[in-house]
Motif scaffolding. Sequence first.
Motif, short mmCIF file in Angstrom:
data_model
loop_
_atom_site.label_atom_id
_atom_site.label_comp_id
_atom_site.label_asym_id
_atom_site.label_seq_id
_atom_site.Cartn_x
_atom_site.Cartn_y
_atom_site.Cartn_z
N ALA A 117 0.99 -1.19 -0.08
CA ALA A 117 0.10 0.04 -0.03
C ALA A 117 0.92 1.13 -0.05
O ALA A 117 0.75 2.36 -0.71
CB ALA A 117 -1.04 0.01 1.20
N ILE A 118 1.82 1.17 0.75
CA ILE A 118 2.89 2.46 0.80
C ILE A 118 3.40 2.68 -0.73
O ILE A 118 3.52 3.92 -1.34
CB ILE A 118 4.04 2.12 1.76
CG1 ILE A 118 3.35 2.01 3.46
CG2 ILE A 118 5.19 3.25 2.08
CD1 ILE A 118 4.11 1.41 4.24
N ILE A 119 3.90 1.59 -1.33
CA ILE A 119 4.72 1.83 -2.59
C ILE A 119 3.71 2.17 -3.51
O ILE A 119 3.91 3.09 -4.51
CB ILE A 119 5.12 0.20 -2.82
CG1 ILE A 119 6.36 -0.08 -2.24
CG2 ILE A 119 5.61 0.32 -4.36
CD1 ILE A 119 6.63 -1.52 -2.32
N GLU A 120 2.27 1.62 -3.41
CA GLU A 120 1.36 2.24 -4.34
C GLU A 120 0.95 3.73 -4.20
O GLU A 120 0.82 4.44 -5.02
CB GLU A 120 0.11 1.08 -4.29
CG GLU A 120 -0.59 1.12 -5.43
CD GLU A 120 -2.03 0.28 -5.18
OE1 GLU A 120 -3.23 0.77 -4.82
OE2 GLU A 120 -1.43 -1.12 -5.03
N ASP A 121 0.82 4.04 -3.05
CA ASP A 121 0.61 5.36 -2.85
C ASP A 121 1.54 6.44 -3.21
O ASP A 121 1.28 7.43 -3.90
CB ASP A 121 0.35 5.34 -1.13
CG ASP A 121 0.21 6.98 -0.67
OD1 ASP A 121 -0.63 7.45 -1.49
OD2 ASP A 121 0.65 7.14 0.32
#
Length: 300
Positions: A135-139
Amino acid sequence: MTEAHKSGFVAIVGRPNVGKSTLLNRIVGQKIAIMSDKAQTTRNKIQGVYTTPEAQLIFIDTPGIHKPKHRLGDFMVETAYSALREVDAVLFMISADQKRGKGDDFIIERLKSQNTPVFLIINKIDKVHPDELFAIIEDYSSQMEFAEVVPISATEGNNFDRLMEILVNRMPEGPQYFPEDQVTDHPEYFIVSELVREKVLLLTRDEIPHSVAVVVDSMKRDENDKVHIQATIIVERDSQKGIIIGKGGKMLKQVGTKARRDIEHLLDDKVYLELWVKVQKDWRDKKIHLQDFGYRKEDY
């Protein structure tokens, strides 16, 4: 045929307190950047040198980018931005256990105009569950395109070797700028002053904010190779002076003892450290004092 030698400059940027100094200290294998849980403890561009037979990378640890509140703050932010103008790669460091905030967005906007590759370094992965990383990478990847995303733990060393391998591969061909045993381009007295300042921040906690500077007045070796250091801790108010000295000089003695251990490790010699405390009212907002204490305009 031997491969060409590679070298280059790498800036480490990010919000205050995401672990930039911890990463730099791991890169060079010893402490040259001070570490504290207070934000904005790095004030100058600290250069660390990473050398292998095949490559040499020079790392610049920038002050945490933040909204300045005084002249010292202006200096710190301008120092961070100037680092971006002179490098072959930028590491944008974030903390896995902190949500993306205005400070990160502010830096991202600045990085979008970079011509050099920007790597997203997700630090403190040991503090979160692996599933949270997606989720962090996607964000962050939805905000701008990164050359690569590398999750690490600067404290534990997770994925550190992989990060260095990626960076070396990205560097241009170039010479070895520094001798292989040199880990920083800062003079010893600068690092000594930073180590003393770190101990003040560590031991006084919230009582002494960033209104402390340390100036090394003299550094001399005697005939027995013992290093005699005299340094002055500068504060803005009499009350702060009282806190740093402590009851019966106890706090100042603790600062000196802890700093001396680190300095002896740095210099690999016995050290005799003498500390004084001096009040210089509102020094952070006075240009002449900023220059006296080592924050010079020509540095950026």
